[in-house]
Design a protein around this motif. Structure first.
Motif, PDB file in Angstrom:
ATOM      1  N   VAL A 138       0.910  -1.632  -0.206  1.00 25.50           N
ATOM      2  CA  VAL A 138      -0.265  -0.423  -0.091  1.00 25.50           C
ATOM      3  C   VAL A 138       0.886   1.125  -0.205  1.00 25.50           C
ATOM      4  N   ALA A 139       2.181   1.327   0.577  1.00 26.36           N
ATOM      5  CA  ALA A 139       3.008   2.740   0.425  1.00 26.36           C
ATOM      6  C   ALA A 139       3.697   2.626  -0.850  1.00 26.36           C
ATOM      7  N   ALA A 140       4.004   1.281  -0.988  1.00 23.41           N
ATOM      8  CA  ALA A 140       4.397   1.678  -2.858  1.00 23.41           C
ATOM      9  C   ALA A 140       3.437   2.072  -3.272  1.00 23.41           C
ATOM     10  N   LEU A 141       2.339   1.926  -3.261  1.00 28.62           N
ATOM     11  CA  LEU A 141       1.275   2.252  -4.331  1.00 28.62           C
ATOM     12  C   LEU A 141       0.844   3.917  -4.228  1.00 28.62           C
ATOM     13  N   ALA A 142       0.933   4.283  -2.675  1.00 28.35           N
ATOM     14  CA  ALA A 142       0.303   5.866  -2.352  1.00 28.35           C
ATOM     15  C   ALA A 142       1.685   6.130  -2.798  1.00 28.35           C
ATOM     16  N   ALA A 143       3.107   6.097  -3.169  1.00 27.55           N
ATOM     17  CA  ALA A 143       3.746   6.908  -2.580  1.00 27.55           C
ATOM     18  C   ALA A 143       3.976   7.846  -3.902  1.00 27.55           C
ATOM     19  N   PRO A 144       3.561   7.161  -5.189  1.00 28.58           N
ATOM     20  CA  PRO A 144       3.943   7.716  -6.324  1.00 28.58           C
ATOM     21  C   PRO A 144       2.506   8.869  -6.375  1.00 28.58           C
TER      22      PRO A 144
ATOM     23  N   ALA B 113       8.684   8.766  -8.753  1.00 29.84           N
ATOM     24  CA  ALA B 113       7.368   8.383  -9.034  1.00 29.84           C
ATOM     25  C   ALA B 113       7.369   7.228  -9.392  1.00 29.84           C
ATOM     26  N   GLU B 114       7.973   6.855 -10.555  1.00 30.35           N
ATOM     27  CA  GLU B 114       8.231   6.087 -11.748  1.00 30.35           C
ATOM     28  C   GLU B 114       8.804   5.084 -10.901  1.00 30.35           C
ATOM     29  N   ALA B 115      10.077   5.211 -10.257  1.00 30.98           N
ATOM     30  CA  ALA B 115      10.977   3.606  -9.830  1.00 30.98           C
ATOM     31  C   ALA B 115       9.444   3.093  -8.560  1.00 30.98           C
TER      32      ALA B 115
END
Length: 874
Positions: A120-126, A138-140
């Protein structure tokens, strides 16, 4: 009325003002370029530029009137990209290691919580990073989130559903991931990765689901086709380059798998009913490809049309193939190929129509690849008769070709060639209806109508030959048939070689005759003729074709000439089975090619035909020697009859361009005679002397004298040496000096009459007759009188050549003197070399190389002086 001021002053004034305007404009452009560069971001360590002056003393950096190019945007921050890539890779490796290695140290709740939290954190960060305009970061993180979702799927299968079928779970997981990433990519439209990832995941649910359910191959093919259709729609309508490229790759993979599946099922069907369902799959794929070609850009539209055409042929041909015997499978597909030409009546995009025509051509080419090995066997099979000349006529045509070919499997090959030849013949007669549509498919510089006519002639000829072989006609009938074919090809070549106007009628007749053997091909060509969408091209074709043909032989004539020569070679080999057939065939070929050479006008064609006639005449002479029971060395003098005829013919033709090729062809016959006589020295001397007589006869003509004169001298001298060696003469001077003295007297008289005559012509033959045989004997003579006398004579001749500046005596005498000296000193050199230390020769060689290298330029100048001095000699 006079102008005020005068025109000259006004012109000078205008020039000065224009020059000032150009200078001012250059200053302003320079200032503008500096301002544009100043507004661009600079690197931290870049030096500060001072403002350039704008006065008249400023020198412009660009020519007057040149508009400076806008500065390029700053390069992407490569360091930042490297750091982000490395960071994403490290996080990905850590996530994989955590999932695969450290998974067992936590409970089920902890595992789920950690993975869910990190994902969830990786999906929300971008989303947060995009608000701060940190797109690269954001792409990374989106790439990291993609890997985490895959790990989540693996974790769910390993912990929650360990007993579930792997294919089924993978299909469901792929569908879920495709939906998730599609929604995520649409929500965050600025990211480039999510939507291509969704397209990738969407490739697998249908295929893996059908595979997991144990569906038959056809069901799997339908699943592949459905996914290929979806990929095609996305490739045409998708948003973003990455999405379209990913969908395009999926379209190629899934579409190819669909076609291979349908084709495999169609080829393995045991009955027409069993081939219907695979045919339906292939037809649906063809319709889908054609629909995509309707909307695709030009290059992809042509590819889609080609795929649609091939799929349709495979579908229809597969049903028909199952209803006929194995030998007739290829003709069934071939008959479906020309049916695609009806595309010119359909209102398709032009590029898609070209693709369908390309598919039709591919089907025809495949059928020809299957049939042409039989033609090659017919043409090359008679080569085996060379080992058994006149062993007797075989029972049939196949007996002369050998039994290596399975002729029963090629029973339909003549029909294939006839159908294609008929279609090309029809295209040659009515090509303008297709020329504008198919012209872009032809190679540059190739005229489609001419190529069609040439192909019709070649394939019609091959169809007749292969039909005779497959039917097993008697040997005499086969020989007569091939002779008639060669005569017909020569007639087409002669009539078509004079230009388009002269050759069009014969070429049309040949194409029409070939078309009569393949009505199906002609029918397809006729169907093309009434194309309504392209009916406007009918008026452009004939005039273009006629203009293209003027100025040289037509393509049909050239093809007929090549086929006539190749067919004549095969026919000559085929005739070796029987003596009577050999004489009849070789005599007919000699007459046919000689008559064709007299009737044609272009020099190149005439030369080819004349040389072929000489070759067949030489072969006929050799057959006469064989009938007389002569050994090869005894037959050699008889083979010189044809070279003698060519010398007389050359004297008759004089400066005609065909004279030289004819005489060279006769010279090849003389070389064959010399090769046959080589094992027997007396016959070799006789043949060399006769060749010298022929060369001397050619040297009578001024245009042949520079070459034929030297050749005659060499042949006479060589014949003398061979004769002396054959007679085991140990004192050749007794035979050579009586020839040398008169020859030198004649040479002296020639030089007195013509001081510009070459010394090689005047003195070369006389000196060579004695010096060279004596040198050959002296080289193996252990006594000293002969080398001494020969060396003294060579020294005198060399001095006379140097005194009177004669090249031939100088070089001949010097060469003989050097070789005699080397022969006499060789034993002492060997003794001295054996007494020297082994290191001394390499050292001397090294010193010599150093000396030569140090004086290289001087040696070159000396060599040039020597060359110039010899060149000034006669």
């Amino acid at each position: 009325m006079e102008h005020v001021p005068p025109p000259a002053e006004e012109l000078a004034l205008l020039d000065r003002e224009l020059a000032q305007l150009d200078a001012r404009r250059a200053q302003l452009l320079t200032r503008r370029a500096w301002l544009v560069a100043a507004l661009q971001p600079k690197a931290p360590d870049a030096p500060r530029w001072s403002t350039p002056p704008l006065g008249h003393g400023w020198a412009p950096a660009q020519p007057w009137g040149a508009v400076p190019k806008a500065a390029k945007p700053s390069a992407p921050r490569s360091a930042q990209n490297v750091l982000l890539t490395l960071g994403g890779l490290l996080l990905t490796v850590a996530a994989v290691a955590f999932t695969l290695v450290s998974w067992g140290s936590m409970g089920i709740g902890g595992r789920a919580a950690v993975l869910a939290l990190v994902t969830v954190a990786a999906l929300a960060a971008p989303a947060l990073l995009l608000r701060r305009k940190l797109a690269a970061t954001a792409e990374a993180l989106a790439a990291l989130a993609l890997v985490l979702t895959l790990l989540d799927a693996y974790a769910i299968h390993a912990v929650a559903t360990p007993d579930a079928d792997g294919l089924t779970f993978t299909a469901i997981a792929s569908a879920v991931l495709a939906a998730l990433w599609a929604a995520y990519g649409l929500a965050l439209g600025k990211l480039h990765l999510p939507l291509p990832a969704a397209v990738f995941f969407a490739q697998w649910p249908l295929l893996l689901g059908a595979w997991a359910a144990g569906a038959p191959a056809l069901v799997v093919g339908w699943a592949l086709l459905a996914m290929a259709v979806v990929d095609g729609a996305i490739a045409l309508r998708g948003k973003g380059l990455g999405v379209r490229v990913t969908a395009g790759i999926g379209l190629v993979v899934m579409g190819s798998a669909t076609l291979l599946t349908g084709l495999g099922e169609s080829l393995t069907a045991g009955s027409p009913l069993g081939a219907v369902l695979p045919g339906l799959l292939l037809l649906t794929a063809a319709v889908a490809a054609l629909a995509g070609a309707w909307r695709a850009p030009s290059g992809y539209a042509q590819l889609g049309g080609a795929v649609a055409g091939l799929a349709a042929v495979a579908a229809v041909g597969g049903v028909l193939r199952a209803a006929v015997p194995g030998a007739w499978h290829v003709p069934v597909y071939l008959l479906c190929g020309p049916a695609l030409l009806s595309v010119v009546r359909a209102r398709l995009p032009r590029t898609a129509g070209r693709g369908v025509l390309l598919a039709s051509g591919a089907v025809v080419a495949g059928a020809l690849v299957w049939a042409l090995p039989g033609v090659a066997a017919v043409l090359l099979g008679p080569v085996q008769l060379v080992a058994e000349v006149w062993a007797g006529a075989p029972d049939g045509f196949r007996g002369a070709l050998g039994e290596a070919m399975a002729w029963s499997e090629l029973a339909a090959a003549p029909l294939v060639l006839a159908v294609v030849a008929g279609g090309l013949g029809a295209a040659y007669r009515r090509w303008p209806t297709l020329v504008r549509l198919a012209a872009p498919l032809a190679a540059p510089g190739v005229k489609a109508r001419d190529a069609a006519g040439a192909g019709a002639v070649a394939l019609g000829w091959g169809a007749v030959l292969l039909a005779a072989a497959t039917l097993g006609v008697p040997y005499p009938v086969a020989v007569a048939l091939e002779t008639v074919l060669v005569a017909g090809l020569l007639a087409v070549a002669v009539l078509g070689a004079g230009g388009r106007e002269a050759g069009a009628g014969a070429a049309d007749a040949a194409s029409a005759g070939v078309g009569a053997t393949g009505a199906a091909g002609s029918g397809s060509g006729g169907a093309v003729g009434g194309s309504e969408p392209y009916a406007g091209t009918a008026s452009a074709g004939p005039s273009a074709g006629g203009a293209a043909g003027r100025g040289g032989p037509s393509a049909v004539a050239v093809t007929a000439l090549v086929l006539a020569v190749g067919g004549a070679v095969s026919l000559g080999l085929l005739s070796l089975a029987a003596e009577a057939a050999t004489y009849a065939v070789l005599g007919a070929l000699t007459v046919l090619f000689a008559g064709a050479a007299l009737r044609t006008r272009p020099v190149v064609v005439q030369a080819v035909l004349a040389v072929a006639a000489v070759v067949w005449g030489t072969a006929l002479t050799g057959c006469v020697a064989g009938s007389l029971g002569l050994a090869p060395h005894e037959a050699a003098p008889l083979l010189l009859v044809v070279p003698a005829v060519t010398v007389l013919l050359g004297a008759r033709l004089r400066n005609h361009p065909v004279a030289l090729p004819v005489e060279l062809a006769g010279g090849l016959g003389a070389l064959v005679a010399i090769g046959l006589a080589a094992p027997r020295a007396p016959f070799l001397a006789l043949v060399l002397a006769l060749c010298g007589v022929l060369a001397a006869g050619a040297a009578v003509r001024p245009e042949r004298r520079p070459v034929a004169g030297y050749l005659a001298a060499v042949l006479f001298v060589t014949a003398t040496w061979v004769r002396l060696a054959a007679s085991e003469v140990s004192a050749p001077e007794a035979y050579t000096l009586p020839v040398t003295v008169p020859a030198l007297v004649i040479g002296a008289l020639r030089r007195r009459k013509d001081p510009e005559a070459s010394s090689w012509t005047a003195y070369g033959p006389g000196l060579g007759v004695t010096l060279l045989p004596s040198l050959a004997v002296a080289w193996g003579d252990p006594d000293w009188p002969r080398p001494l006398l020969l060396g003294a004579a060579a020294l005198v001749i060399t001095l006379l050549g140097a005194k009177y500046r004669l090249q031939a005596p100088l070089l001949l005498g010097g060469a003989v003197l050097a070789l005699v000296t080397l022969h006499e000193l060789a034993p002492y050199v060997v003794q001295v070399a054996g007494a020297l230390p082994r290191w001394l020769p390499p050292a001397l060689a090294g010193l010599l190389l150093l000396a030569v290298g140090a004086t290289y330029e001087q040696r070159l100048r000396d060599a040039r002086k020597l060359k110039d001095m010899l060149g000034r000699m006669r």
